[in-house]
Design a protein around this motif. Sequence first.
Motif, PDB file in Angstrom:
ATOM      1  N   ASP A  51      -3.297   4.943  -1.515  1.00 38.92           N
ATOM      2  CA  ASP A  51      -4.171   3.811  -1.183  1.00 38.92           C
ATOM      3  C   ASP A  51      -4.744   3.976   0.221  1.00 38.92           C
ATOM      4  O   ASP A  51      -5.946   3.784   0.448  1.00 38.92           O
ATOM      5  N   ALA A  52      -3.889   4.338   1.156  1.00 37.91           N
ATOM      6  CA  ALA A  52      -4.327   4.502   2.546  1.00 37.91           C
ATOM      7  C   ALA A  52      -5.386   5.579   2.670  1.00 37.91           C
ATOM      8  O   ALA A  52      -6.371   5.420   3.406  1.00 37.91           O
ATOM      9  N   GLU A  87      -0.413  -4.526   5.276  1.00 34.83           N
ATOM     10  CA  GLU A  87      -1.564  -4.973   6.066  1.00 34.83           C
ATOM     11  C   GLU A  87      -2.706  -3.962   6.029  1.00 34.83           C
ATOM     12  O   GLU A  87      -2.515  -2.762   6.217  1.00 34.83           O
ATOM     13  N   LEU A  88      -3.906  -4.486   5.798  1.00 38.24           N
ATOM     14  CA  LEU A  88      -5.147  -3.726   5.893  1.00 38.24           C
ATOM     15  C   LEU A  88      -6.004  -4.418   6.945  1.00 38.24           C
ATOM     16  O   LEU A  88      -6.057  -5.648   7.005  1.00 38.24           O
ATOM     17  N   ARG A  93      -7.619  -9.237   9.225  1.00 34.33           N
ATOM     18  CA  ARG A  93      -6.315  -8.738   8.800  1.00 34.33           C
ATOM     19  C   ARG A  93      -6.019  -9.248   7.400  1.00 34.33           C
ATOM     20  O   ARG A  93      -5.985 -10.466   7.172  1.00 34.33           O
ATOM     21  N   VAL A 153      -8.761   4.307   1.145  1.00 37.93           N
ATOM     22  CA  VAL A 153      -9.411   3.369   2.056  1.00 37.93           C
ATOM     23  C   VAL A 153      -9.993   4.099   3.264  1.00 37.93           C
ATOM     24  O   VAL A 153     -11.120   3.829   3.689  1.00 37.93           O
ATOM     25  N   VAL A 203     -12.110   1.089   7.987  1.00 38.97           N
ATOM     26  CA  VAL A 203     -11.088   0.252   7.369  1.00 38.97           C
ATOM     27  C   VAL A 203      -9.787   1.049   7.383  1.00 38.97           C
ATOM     28  O   VAL A 203      -9.784   2.247   7.067  1.00 38.97           O
ATOM     29  N   LYS A 204      -8.693   0.394   7.732  1.00 41.71           N
ATOM     30  CA  LYS A 204      -7.421   1.106   7.853  1.00 41.71           C
ATOM     31  C   LYS A 204      -6.299   0.338   7.171  1.00 41.71           C
ATOM     32  O   LYS A 204      -6.228  -0.889   7.255  1.00 41.71           O
ATOM     33  N   VAL A 205      -5.432   1.078   6.514  1.00 45.64           N
ATOM     34  CA  VAL A 205      -4.161   0.513   6.073  1.00 45.64           C
ATOM     35  C   VAL A 205      -3.229   0.653   7.269  1.00 45.64           C
ATOM     36  O   VAL A 205      -2.791   1.754   7.600  1.00 45.64           O
ATOM     37  N   PHE A 212       0.832  -1.197   0.000  1.00 46.16           N
ATOM     38  CA  PHE A 212       0.000   0.000   0.000  1.00 46.16           C
ATOM     39  C   PHE A 212       0.869   1.251   0.000  1.00 46.16           C
ATOM     40  O   PHE A 212       1.910   1.301   0.666  1.00 46.16           O
TER      41      PHE A 212
END
Length: 204
Positions: free
Chosen positions: A35-36, A75-76, A139, A39, A68-70, A31
């Motif tokens: 992207d973060a 890892e998301l 995860r 999301v 939702v978190k990066v 990511f």
Amino acid sequence: MYHQGSRELQDRFASRALADRLDEKLRRERFNEADAAFVAESPFFFLATADAEGWPDCSYKGGLPGFVKVAAPDELIFPDYDGNGMFRSLGNIGVNPHVGLVFLRIGVKPGRLRINGTARVDFEDARIAEFAGAQALIRVTPTDIFPNCPRYIPHLELIEPSIYAPQAGVEPVEPAWKGFDGFKDVVPPRRAYSTMRSGEPPDC
């Protein structure tokens, strides 16, 4: 990124070179900041899973932006909230970790982000406490992250968040169907992280 079935259709429509260029230019396994941000602003996404035999299932996941978190470049994370108790998605993850996620941005600047990878359900991760109403943490480790052309996303407007989206310090609103005669006698109590960790009975 592509298997034989994909390649056969790419050759049929003379798009192999384009597909390879998109893979080269857009696909990534980690990511980035964009992207973060994409999301983090999303109040919903779609989750595709499959069981051990490959039978697919697709579900809608929603909450307040930020649910939702990066958590890291690889890892998301997102919470599992109180639902209908079928556990089709999480059950599939338990026997087949491969998942696909699609995030959509609607409004004046539509966008689409696709994430493929593997997932696991974690009941012990301390980060569950960061998500109001969470009863587990999913995860996701990405293998393919790539944007998609948003041209077929219709013009939609987000008016307000769902009243059922969990919020810290706010009593959850129960859906009407859980009080219907055909279901109310088998509806289990809610199980949030704090309740499960303390061993105390749930509040509702």
